[in-house]
Enzyme design. Sequence first.
Site, PDB file in Angstrom:
ATOM      1  N   ARG A 107      19.166-100.460  81.178  1.00 46.63           N
ATOM      2  CA  ARG A 107      19.327 -99.286  80.296  1.00 46.63           C
ATOM      3  C   ARG A 107      18.505 -99.570  79.056  1.00 46.63           C
ATOM      4  NH1 ARG A 107      24.647 -96.024  78.424  1.00 46.63           N
ATOM      5  NH2 ARG A 107      24.234 -95.232  80.511  1.00 46.63           N
ATOM      6  N   HIS A 134      18.275 -89.921  83.393  1.00 43.48           N
ATOM      7  CA  HIS A 134      19.507 -90.664  83.717  1.00 43.48           C
ATOM      8  C   HIS A 134      19.861 -90.387  85.193  1.00 43.48           C
ATOM      9  CE1 HIS A 134      23.069 -92.845  83.233  1.00 43.48           C
ATOM     10  NE2 HIS A 134      23.764 -92.105  82.398  1.00 43.48           N
ATOM     11  N   GLN A 137      23.479 -91.120  86.882  1.00 43.08           N
ATOM     12  CA  GLN A 137      24.511 -90.152  86.508  1.00 43.08           C
ATOM     13  C   GLN A 137      24.459 -88.936  87.431  1.00 43.08           C
ATOM     14  OE1 GLN A 137      27.004 -90.258  84.027  1.00 43.08           O
ATOM     15  NE2 GLN A 137      27.646 -88.568  85.327  1.00 43.08           N
ATOM     16  N   ASP A 225      26.760 -81.838  77.690  1.00 43.31           N
ATOM     17  CA  ASP A 225      26.692 -83.243  77.236  1.00 43.31           C
ATOM     18  C   ASP A 225      26.736 -83.237  75.713  1.00 43.31           C
ATOM     19  OD1 ASP A 225      26.421 -85.981  77.259  1.00 43.31           O
ATOM     20  OD2 ASP A 225      24.304 -85.995  77.831  1.00 43.31           O
ATOM     21  N   CYS A 266      29.059 -85.876  81.595  1.00 43.85           N
ATOM     22  CA  CYS A 266      28.835 -87.272  82.007  1.00 43.85           C
ATOM     23  C   CYS A 266      29.640 -88.262  81.175  1.00 43.85           C
ATOM     24  CB  CYS A 266      27.345 -87.598  81.966  1.00 43.85           C
ATOM     25  SG  CYS A 266      26.651 -87.633  80.314  1.00 43.85           S
ATOM     26  N   ARG A 294      30.395 -92.670  89.706  1.00 43.23           N
ATOM     27  CA  ARG A 294      29.301 -93.581  89.334  1.00 43.23           C
ATOM     28  C   ARG A 294      29.370 -94.821  90.230  1.00 43.23           C
ATOM     29  NH1 ARG A 294      26.978 -93.148  84.278  1.00 43.23           N
ATOM     30  NH2 ARG A 294      25.572 -94.720  85.141  1.00 43.23           N
TER      31      ARG A 294
HETATM   32  N1   CP Z   1      27.595 -91.406  81.297  1.00 43.42           N
HETATM   33  C1   CP Z   1      27.219 -92.638  80.954  1.00 43.42           C
HETATM   34  O1   CP Z   1      26.135 -93.096  81.277  1.00 43.42           O
HETATM   35  O2   CP Z   1      28.170 -93.328  80.253  1.00 43.42           O
HETATM   36  P1   CP Z   1      27.905 -94.682  79.460  1.00 43.42           P
HETATM   37  O3   CP Z   1      26.926 -94.364  78.347  1.00 43.42           O
HETATM   38  O4   CP Z   1      29.259 -95.077  78.921  1.00 43.42           O
HETATM   39  O5   CP Z   1      27.348 -95.700  80.406  1.00 43.42           O
END
Ligand code: CP
Length: 308
Positions: A107, A134, A137, A225, A266, A294
Amino acid sequence: MNHFLDIHKTDASDLRQMINEAKRIKTARKGQPKGTPDAEQPLANHMVALIFEKPSTRTRVSFDVGVRQMGGQTMVLSGSDMQLGHGETIADTARVLSRYVDMIMIRTFEESTLLEMAEHASVPVINGLTNRTHPCQIMADILTYEEHHGSIKGKKVVWLGDGNNVVASLIHAAGQFGFDITISAPETLQPEAGFVAWAREKGVRVNLETNPQKAVEGADLVVTDTWVSMHDSQTTKERRHNQLRAYQVDDALMAHAKSDALFMHCLPAHRGEEVTSSVMDGPQSVIWDEAENRLHAQKAVMRWCLGK
Ligand code: CP
């Protein structure tokens, strides 16, 4: 070996196979305590590096648990603690990590970091979120929709709010899984035009509708979001809130969608900002299934990456 870098860079047939595999994996674990290993152990004797240059709850825990349930081991690394954060090149880091671990999930901020990691790693690299996309997700979101309402093909999906990295991957999924997408955002916060053009070329309808009530009309799925993403400057927060207030998902807006429409987010959510608690906790919300998925979707992604 496959990298999982983005939904639009992965074959549609492979994506479909991953979703089907995720459904099978989830069903096989039904009712088991969380610490129970999966009956199949495709990651036995495998070590997976999970690199986080940004905060995370769901991505961090779901990858960690998923690897362990499949028999593997993880090491969770913070970018700032590694030499990566102190000048060692991404290419050199990728080469070194490839000598120790069997797979890398990262990430990061810039997409270029992910791409450089993938170019120089000799093990699979998975995109755990960049400023631009992403994909993990959205794989979980497709799984979630289909387990509630069957195939997403031909359905109307509506996104409300900021044209961010999550909607970018949702647009890619529209092209690959064949659903229509309407994005309702102010003119200044639209998604990247190139992503919209890519999906349209795939033959799906991508509508840009600034009026949120019109956008949601007849929706099968409503998604939103946070209004300010992790990489956005906090100084933009007040301006963003003023621009996006009209796009809040509340009960009145949901009433424009189909009566059996689902709601997704998400997470993390800012209750009372982009969505009200009554929608988040209401009967159309599937946000906790979405978070759980997830785990199952990423297991399918990891197995695909390793050819297992
Ligand atoms: N939705 C998501 O990626 O959550 P986090 O940022 O907590 O990993």
